[in-house]
Design an enzyme around this catalytic site. Structure first.
Site, PDB file in Angstrom:
ATOM      1  N   SER A   2       0.824  -1.197   0.000  1.00  0.00           N
ATOM      2  CA  SER A   2       0.000   0.000   0.000  1.00  0.00           C
ATOM      3  C   SER A   2       0.858   1.246   0.000  1.00  0.00           C
ATOM      4  O   SER A   2       1.981   1.274   0.473  1.00  0.00           O
ATOM      5  CB  SER A   2      -0.905   0.012   1.227  1.00  0.00           C
ATOM      6  OG  SER A   2      -1.706  -1.133   1.241  1.00  0.00           O
ATOM      7  N   LEU A 105       3.853   0.789  -5.080  1.00  0.00           N
ATOM      8  CA  LEU A 105       5.090   0.793  -4.310  1.00  0.00           C
ATOM      9  C   LEU A 105       4.993   1.923  -3.298  1.00  0.00           C
ATOM     10  O   LEU A 105       4.451   2.999  -3.609  1.00  0.00           O
ATOM     11  CB  LEU A 105       6.307   1.026  -5.209  1.00  0.00           C
ATOM     12  CG  LEU A 105       6.716  -0.122  -6.152  1.00  0.00           C
ATOM     13  CD1 LEU A 105       7.904   0.303  -7.002  1.00  0.00           C
ATOM     14  CD2 LEU A 105       7.036  -1.389  -5.382  1.00  0.00           C
ATOM     15  N   ASP A 106       5.518   1.696  -2.101  1.00  0.00           N
ATOM     16  CA  ASP A 106       5.567   2.751  -1.094  1.00  0.00           C
ATOM     17  C   ASP A 106       6.310   3.963  -1.652  1.00  0.00           C
ATOM     18  O   ASP A 106       7.190   3.834  -2.510  1.00  0.00           O
ATOM     19  CB  ASP A 106       6.306   2.274   0.160  1.00  0.00           C
ATOM     20  CG  ASP A 106       5.523   1.250   0.948  1.00  0.00           C
ATOM     21  OD1 ASP A 106       4.328   1.071   0.680  1.00  0.00           O
ATOM     22  OD2 ASP A 106       6.127   0.622   1.838  1.00  0.00           O
ATOM     23  N   ARG A 107       5.988   5.116  -1.132  1.00  0.00           N
ATOM     24  CA  ARG A 107       6.617   6.348  -1.612  1.00  0.00           C
ATOM     25  C   ARG A 107       8.149   6.289  -1.629  1.00  0.00           C
ATOM     26  O   ARG A 107       8.771   6.646  -2.623  1.00  0.00           O
ATOM     27  CB  ARG A 107       6.133   7.538  -0.779  1.00  0.00           C
ATOM     28  CG  ARG A 107       6.786   8.851  -1.181  1.00  0.00           C
ATOM     29  CD  ARG A 107       6.124  10.030  -0.497  1.00  0.00           C
ATOM     30  NE  ARG A 107       6.699  11.272  -0.991  1.00  0.00           N
ATOM     31  CZ  ARG A 107       6.051  12.414  -1.087  1.00  0.00           C
ATOM     32  NH1 ARG A 107       4.790  12.485  -0.707  1.00  0.00           N
ATOM     33  NH2 ARG A 107       6.636  13.490  -1.559  1.00  0.00           N
TER      34      ARG A 107
END
Length: 288
Positions: A2, A105-107
């Protein structure tokens, strides 16, 4: 995984990484290996985003670190919007362009992502992702602090604190706990650091980061989870370097590889062993 609202861990840096590996062609796989451009360059007018592959159904790109996958409360420019603008400009589309977001993809995490250019492709890719035995495989590389206390198949139950945007390991009986499963292997160890390969079998928020912390070796540059084991770096040392899936229309198996950034802590290691199918690279060309 997330999307999260992590603060930037350092200035953006898109320096090229050149793999020194040589690849052996496997007949059951169509592979794409490509050099990443210098910051001043771009592929097909995509504003600095590296486009690994594009056809009528798919768009495969390398996500830069420290930009969100999609719009969030920060208001910062996001990858999905950038790619829609790329399609509008490239194909002279009036109004908006359809681009299906099928995974995230995570930041602070960079690496390979696939987007769907049609609703049919989006639906079929989503089916592959939901199928735990399917062909959609995400493999990450990380540089961890210290030595992992366990390897192989790793299972934890994770609970997310939505307000704090953090995740912790919890008992399986705790309400809201979700099972997280990964296959984790150490590739090399040097100077108190470990080069690690992580294949995610589930897609929980911050999964790789929290599981490595639970194994006693948090990721370099992880200001959120490393605690007193923090080793600073220009970016979070977590990179989605390999993505494999079946083409949603033709059914061909596709595999894409992008080398980690040419910066600390990756430069402490020879990352060539991460690439298990290699061919000689030729600047700016695809290999299929």
């Amino acid at each position: 995984m997330s999307e999260n609202d992590d603060k930037k861990t350092g200035g953006e840096q898109n320096r090229s990484a050149t793999s020194k590996s040589k690849v052996k062609l496997r007949l059951d796989v169509k592979d794409v290996v490509r050099k990443r451009p210098e910051p001043a360059q771009s592929d097909d007018d995509s504003d600095g985003i590296t486009v690994l592959y594009e056809d009528n159904h798919l768009l495969v790109v390398v996500k830069p670190q420290n930009i969100p996958t999609q719009a969030d409360s920060s208001g910062d420019v996001d990858l999905l919007t950038m790619l829609k603008q790329y399609l509008i400009k490239k194909y002279n589309k009036p109004g908006d362009a359809f681009l299906g977001l099928v995974h995230r993809l995570d930041r602070p995490t960079g690496g390979i992502m696939v987007f769907a250019k049609t609703s049919k492709a989006a639906s079929r890719l989503s089916e592959q992702i939901r199928d735990s035995e399917g062909e959609f495989e995400k493999t990450y590389a990380a540089v961890a602090v210290g030595r992992l206390n366990r390897k192989g198949r790793v299972e934890h139950y994770l609970v997310k604190d939505v307000q704090a945007n953090t995740v912790t390991v919890a008992p399986s009986s705790l309400e809201g706990a979700k099972k997280a499963v990964s296959e984790i292997d150490t590739i090399d160890e040097k100077n108190g650091l470990s080069l690690v390969r992580i294949k995610l079998l589930t897609g929980r928020t911050h999964q790789a980061r929290v599981q490595l912390k639970a194994l006693g070796a948090p990721i370099v540059g992880d200001y959120r989870y490393a605690g007193d084991k923090l080793v600073k770096s220009p970016h979070l040392a977590l990179w989605a370097y390999k993505l494999t899936f079946a083409h949603p229309i033709s059914g061909d198996k596709l595999k894409f590889i992008a080398a980690p950034p040419d910066e600390f802590p990756w430069t402490e290691f020879d990352t060539a062993p991460l690439v298990d199918i290699v061919r000689p690279q030729d600047s700016g060309h695809y290999f299929k």
